[in-house]
Design a protein around this motif. Structure first.
Motif, PDB file in Angstrom:
ATOM      1  N   ALA A 104       0.835  -1.220   0.000  1.00 35.24           N
ATOM      2  CA  ALA A 104       0.000   0.000   0.000  1.00 35.24           C
ATOM      3  C   ALA A 104       0.863   1.260   0.000  1.00 35.24           C
ATOM      4  O   ALA A 104       1.798   1.380  -0.788  1.00 35.24           O
ATOM      5  CB  ALA A 104      -0.962  -0.036   1.177  1.00 35.24           C
ATOM      6  N   ASP A 105       0.557   2.210   0.895  1.00 36.36           N
ATOM      7  CA  ASP A 105       1.223   3.514   0.841  1.00 36.36           C
ATOM      8  C   ASP A 105       2.631   3.505   1.417  1.00 36.36           C
ATOM      9  O   ASP A 105       3.288   4.552   1.473  1.00 36.36           O
ATOM     10  CB  ASP A 105       0.371   4.586   1.544  1.00 36.36           C
ATOM     11  N   ARG A 106       3.134   2.333   1.810  1.00 36.87           N
ATOM     12  CA  ARG A 106       4.551   2.254   2.190  1.00 36.87           C
ATOM     13  C   ARG A 106       5.453   2.264   0.955  1.00 36.87           C
ATOM     14  O   ARG A 106       6.669   2.406   1.062  1.00 36.87           O
ATOM     15  CB  ARG A 106       4.810   0.984   3.004  1.00 36.87           C
ATOM     16  N   VAL A 107       4.842   2.120  -0.223  1.00 37.60           N
ATOM     17  CA  VAL A 107       5.581   2.164  -1.492  1.00 37.60           C
ATOM     18  C   VAL A 107       5.487   3.565  -2.077  1.00 37.60           C
ATOM     19  O   VAL A 107       4.393   4.125  -2.210  1.00 37.60           O
ATOM     20  CB  VAL A 107       5.022   1.134  -2.489  1.00 37.60           C
ATOM     21  N   VAL A 108       6.624   4.141  -2.435  1.00 31.32           N
ATOM     22  CA  VAL A 108       6.671   5.480  -3.032  1.00 31.32           C
ATOM     23  C   VAL A 108       5.899   5.473  -4.350  1.00 31.32           C
ATOM     24  O   VAL A 108       6.069   4.555  -5.166  1.00 31.32           O
ATOM     25  CB  VAL A 108       8.135   5.910  -3.272  1.00 31.32           C
ATOM     26  N   PRO A 109       5.046   6.463  -4.587  1.00 33.15           N
ATOM     27  CA  PRO A 109       4.311   6.526  -5.865  1.00 33.15           C
ATOM     28  C   PRO A 109       5.254   6.522  -7.063  1.00 33.15           C
ATOM     29  O   PRO A 109       6.381   7.016  -6.992  1.00 33.15           O
ATOM     30  CB  PRO A 109       3.546   7.851  -5.757  1.00 33.15           C
ATOM     31  N   ARG A 110       4.782   5.983  -8.169  1.00 29.82           N
ATOM     32  CA  ARG A 110       5.613   5.798  -9.357  1.00 29.82           C
ATOM     33  C   ARG A 110       6.198   7.105  -9.866  1.00 29.82           C
ATOM     34  O   ARG A 110       7.373   7.170 -10.219  1.00 29.82           O
ATOM     35  CB  ARG A 110       4.763   5.139 -10.466  1.00 29.82           C
ATOM     36  N   ARG A 114      10.141   7.934 -10.252  1.00 31.46           N
ATOM     37  CA  ARG A 114      10.709   8.248 -11.557  1.00 31.46           C
ATOM     38  C   ARG A 114      11.496   9.563 -11.515  1.00 31.46           C
ATOM     39  O   ARG A 114      12.609   9.662 -12.051  1.00 31.46           O
ATOM     40  CB  ARG A 114       9.601   8.340 -12.606  1.00 31.46           C
ATOM     41  N   GLN A 115      10.917  10.563 -10.880  1.00 31.45           N
ATOM     42  CA  GLN A 115      11.592  11.857 -10.791  1.00 31.45           C
ATOM     43  C   GLN A 115      12.901  11.753 -10.025  1.00 31.45           C
ATOM     44  O   GLN A 115      13.920  12.332 -10.420  1.00 31.45           O
ATOM     45  CB  GLN A 115      10.659  12.878 -10.143  1.00 31.45           C
ATOM     46  N   ALA A 116      12.887  10.993  -8.925  1.00 28.94           N
ATOM     47  CA  ALA A 116      14.105  10.824  -8.129  1.00 28.94           C
ATOM     48  C   ALA A 116      15.185  10.106  -8.932  1.00 28.94           C
ATOM     49  O   ALA A 116      16.371  10.470  -8.873  1.00 28.94           O
ATOM     50  CB  ALA A 116      13.789  10.045  -6.855  1.00 28.94           C
ATOM     51  N   LYS A 137      18.232   6.418  -0.722  1.00 30.61           N
ATOM     52  CA  LYS A 137      18.517   7.516   0.211  1.00 30.61           C
ATOM     53  C   LYS A 137      17.853   8.810  -0.240  1.00 30.61           C
ATOM     54  O   LYS A 137      17.383   9.609   0.586  1.00 30.61           O
ATOM     55  CB  LYS A 137      20.028   7.695   0.357  1.00 30.61           C
ATOM     56  N   GLU A 138      17.827   9.034  -1.541  1.00 31.44           N
ATOM     57  CA  GLU A 138      17.183  10.231  -2.078  1.00 31.44           C
ATOM     58  C   GLU A 138      15.705  10.252  -1.714  1.00 31.44           C
ATOM     59  O   GLU A 138      15.138  11.316  -1.426  1.00 31.44           O
ATOM     60  CB  GLU A 138      17.349  10.262  -3.600  1.00 31.44           C
ATOM     61  N   LEU A 139      15.081   9.096  -1.691  1.00 29.36           N
ATOM     62  CA  LEU A 139      13.656   9.008  -1.383  1.00 29.36           C
ATOM     63  C   LEU A 139      13.393   8.746   0.105  1.00 29.36           C
ATOM     64  O   LEU A 139      12.236   8.756   0.535  1.00 29.36           O
ATOM     65  CB  LEU A 139      13.016   7.898  -2.215  1.00 29.36           C
ATOM     66  N   GLY A 140      14.450   8.460   0.862  1.00 26.60           N
ATOM     67  CA  GLY A 140      14.291   8.219   2.287  1.00 26.60           C
ATOM     68  C   GLY A 140      13.604   6.903   2.609  1.00 26.60           C
ATOM     69  O   GLY A 140      12.861   6.809   3.595  1.00 26.60           O
ATOM     70  N   VAL A 141      13.849   5.861   1.797  1.00 23.67           N
ATOM     71  CA  VAL A 141      13.220   4.565   2.032  1.00 23.67           C
ATOM     72  C   VAL A 141      14.237   3.567   2.559  1.00 23.67           C
ATOM     73  O   VAL A 141      15.448   3.749   2.436  1.00 23.67           O
ATOM     74  CB  VAL A 141      12.577   4.019   0.746  1.00 23.67           C
ATOM     75  N   ASP A 142      13.720   2.486   3.148  1.00 26.83           N
ATOM     76  CA  ASP A 142      14.583   1.451   3.716  1.00 26.83           C
ATOM     77  C   ASP A 142      14.984   0.396   2.689  1.00 26.83           C
ATOM     78  O   ASP A 142      16.053  -0.202   2.801  1.00 26.83           O
ATOM     79  CB  ASP A 142      13.878   0.765   4.887  1.00 26.83           C
TER      80      ASP A 142
END
Length: 233
Positions: A104-110, A114-116, A137-142
């Protein structure tokens, strides 16, 4: 790729269909102890899907996921930038959709992912692992899901008859951003065959509507199969 004869039917006659249906039911009812052991579960608080790369065919047989992740982009592992016909975009979108369904919303939107990715400064000497870590790291995800696709051949012919079937081969990886480790990987390598050639394909035919699949449909089915073993929750 295995070739089929022109206008190959899905199955030959009534007996072939009955046999396929019986086999599909038997596969569904197999005892659970016959299944492979589950991978250790991983708690994922945030994840992004990084665009898949186009890989050269030598990856198919022997190269491990860890070796692929450590391969510099300017060596033989990758084609940069990947041509459209490699299926990289299709595999990226398929995994994005399936990951959103699972997490669900734990996944960064497409679009944000793409922009990152487009803003990253990637050099030819960078490895897939290094790019995935910077992307994460740019998106701050694990965690980052990404992979490579080395065959993406479209079906020639119509859904009910085909001169040549779709054929896909790809590898999916789960990379931990903190240390760049490949914590899970799975590959899918499939050329669709008629039911008369391989009754083990019966579940796929039944699930996908008793037809010859497009490359995207076959890739989607394959991604669903391999992500059934995905350890993240």
């Amino acid at each position: 790729m295995n070739q089929t004869s022109s206008n190959t039917p899905l199955f030959h006659g009534y007996r072939g269909l009955v046999a396929a249906l019986c086999l599909a039911l038997s596969l569904i009812s197999l005892p659970t102890q016959a299944a492979a052991p589950e991978a250790k579960k991983i708690s994922i608080s945030s994840l992004a899907v990084m665009p898949f790369s186009a890989a050269r065919s030598r990856i198919e047989a022997e190269t491990t996921a860890k070796e692929i992740a450590s391969c510099p982009l300017n060596e033989l592992c990758f084609i940069e930038p990947p041509p459209q016909e490699t299926g990289s975009e299709a595999l990226t979108q398929i995994h994005q959709t399936l990951m959103r369904q699972r997490l669900a919303d734990r996944v960064v939107p497409r679009q944000a992912a793409r922009q990152a990715y487009e803003m990253l400064e990637v050099t030819a000497g960078d490895t897939l692992r290094q790019v995935a870590v910077r992307f994460g790291k740019e998106l701050g995800v694990d965690y980052v899901v990404t992979g490579t696709v080395w065959r993406y051949e479209e079906r020639v012919g119509k859904p009910m008859t085909a001169e040549s079937p779709a054929s896909v081969a790809f590898l999916t990886m789960l990379i931990r951003v903190a240390d760049g480790m490949v914590v899970w990987s799975k590959r899918y390598n499939k050329t669709q065959t008629s039911l008369s050639e391989n009754l083990l394909d019966a579940p796929m035919f039944i699930k996908k509507g008793m037809k010859w699949l497009s490359a995207e449909e076959l890739a989607s089915y394959g991604a669903e199969r391999i992500l059934a073993t995905f350890p993240g929750h």
